[in-house]
Design a protein around this motif. Sequence first.
Motif, PDB file in Angstrom:
ATOM      1  N   UNK A  82     -13.324 -25.325 -39.949  1.00  0.00           N
ATOM      2  CA  UNK A  82     -13.007 -23.893 -39.887  1.00  0.00           C
ATOM      3  C   UNK A  82     -14.270 -23.037 -39.900  1.00  0.00           C
ATOM      4  N   UNK A  85     -15.976 -23.453 -36.513  1.00  0.00           N
ATOM      5  CA  UNK A  85     -15.257 -22.730 -35.451  1.00  0.00           C
ATOM      6  C   UNK A  85     -15.480 -21.226 -35.586  1.00  0.00           C
ATOM      7  N   UNK A  86     -15.519 -20.726 -36.828  1.00  0.00           N
ATOM      8  CA  UNK A  86     -15.784 -19.292 -37.027  1.00  0.00           C
ATOM      9  C   UNK A  86     -17.176 -18.927 -36.491  1.00  0.00           C
ATOM     10  N   UNK A  89     -17.125 -19.056 -32.667  1.00  0.00           N
ATOM     11  CA  UNK A  89     -16.434 -17.901 -32.070  1.00  0.00           C
ATOM     12  C   UNK A  89     -17.287 -16.640 -32.203  1.00  0.00           C
TER      13      UNK A  89
ATOM     14  N   UNK B  16      -4.503 -23.601 -34.103  1.00  0.00           N
ATOM     15  CA  UNK B  16      -5.500 -23.119 -35.075  1.00  0.00           C
ATOM     16  C   UNK B  16      -6.317 -24.304 -35.593  1.00  0.00           C
ATOM     17  N   UNK B  26      -7.247 -16.297 -33.575  1.00  0.00           N
ATOM     18  CA  UNK B  26      -7.636 -17.134 -34.717  1.00  0.00           C
ATOM     19  C   UNK B  26      -7.740 -16.306 -35.994  1.00  0.00           C
ATOM     20  N   UNK B  30      -5.470 -16.557 -39.312  1.00  0.00           N
ATOM     21  CA  UNK B  30      -6.140 -16.789 -40.612  1.00  0.00           C
ATOM     22  C   UNK B  30      -5.542 -15.859 -41.674  1.00  0.00           C
ATOM     23  N   UNK B  33      -1.880 -17.008 -42.555  1.00  0.00           N
ATOM     24  CA  UNK B  33      -1.731 -18.190 -43.419  1.00  0.00           C
ATOM     25  C   UNK B  33      -1.992 -17.840 -44.881  1.00  0.00           C
TER      26      UNK B  33
END
Lengths: 188, 238
Positions: A82, A85-86, A89, B16, B26, B30, B33
């Motif tokens: 995560x 990926x953040x 992006x 995701x 995304x 986030x 969730x």
Amino acid sequence: MVDPVELQRLLSRVALGDRRAFRSLYDATSASLFGVAIRILNRRDRAEEVIQDAFVNVWQRAATYSRATSQPMTWLTAIVRNRALDVLRSESARPVESLHDEEDGSIHETADERPDPLGLLERAVDETRIRDCLGDIQGPQRQCLALAYYHGLSHSEVAARLVAPIGSVKVWIRRGLARLKLCLDRPQ
Amino acid sequence: MNYDDPDLLDRLAAEYVFGSLPSRVRRRFERLRQRLPAAEEAVLDWERRLIPLSASVPSERPPARIWDAIDQRTGGAARRSSAGSWRSLWPVWGFAFGIVATLGVIRLFPDAMPIEAIVQDRGTLPQSYVGVLTDAQNNAVLLASSTRYGRLLSIKRLRPVQVPSGRVAVLWALPRDGAPFAVGIVPMAEKATLTLADTSEKLFFDVPRLAVSFETALPARGATPSPFVLTGHCVKLW
């Protein structure tokens, strides 16, 4: 592969502020997590930052880990993926300025030296014995799954890489995930 | 979007976790969730499902400087967090300070206010061992206290505790040297007492920290605790 029970024990100790357990947890898992971050980011410096952030996060959030809902490596890998990926992006959203573009008219790109994502998917598929499930997903559809998972590419980035319509990429990913769900939920 | 639709949630959670959602979607998921348990559950399901795909990624040992940086950042963070937790626990420490102040008077003027007088006046001895257990956000959740030679531990619940169905909250003592041992099942009332296996002095003499985990039953001696949901210091006041 580190014993999940041992990792659970280490996480319980980390939750209590045990720095020795934190170091043991890092030693046991950082190589595999660093590998995951490098594949997604294709830059060692960015992957190093992600691993730092991820372990600081683990130190702060270890008390929230629940072995009832996740295996330790699943929890740790999700934190790293995560974060990676953040970062990916936010970097792809950032406009790139170059002082040299106007001078020589070329675009400088970092060479992609990561292993072929399709090869990683093939290995994983072999190791999880789900080859027969993905048998009829071939060619660009298979490559599309590999690029999204291992390199963290979004729909539009996969479409650009494969020179395919974005609508097709969305359908391929959705269909591939439905197939993976079927395969991976099947008792082995 | 209709997030009550489980199929839609499953598809979004899948992409995701898989990593294919565009940046904006995304970020939106986030946030979702964090406030919708069904979305979080779908994410956990997909993380569990897809983890075998990460197993084929070659490992690579990070350079030594990475650990040094982590060590530095968490050491500083721990100190700051510790200072923060002391500030957030002012009401609790106020209570503890009250006891210490009372006992200070007893020590300074033993003849004027013998411990027996306190007992007579209050009907009980002042608490000797006090533990304050906090959650991951440093909120004080449980206050545990006991007299030195007592076999009853008073528990005061400062915030609600959500014990999962089929589980019980177990209080653990974490000795300075040695394995954690289960003290007992914490009753989920605002005020309750827990009967101890021995006197506080014997049980908690060398115990600087307490913790709570959720278990299916009171664990046997020597059992490994589940991950702790509450932790805190155990202080001997007199």
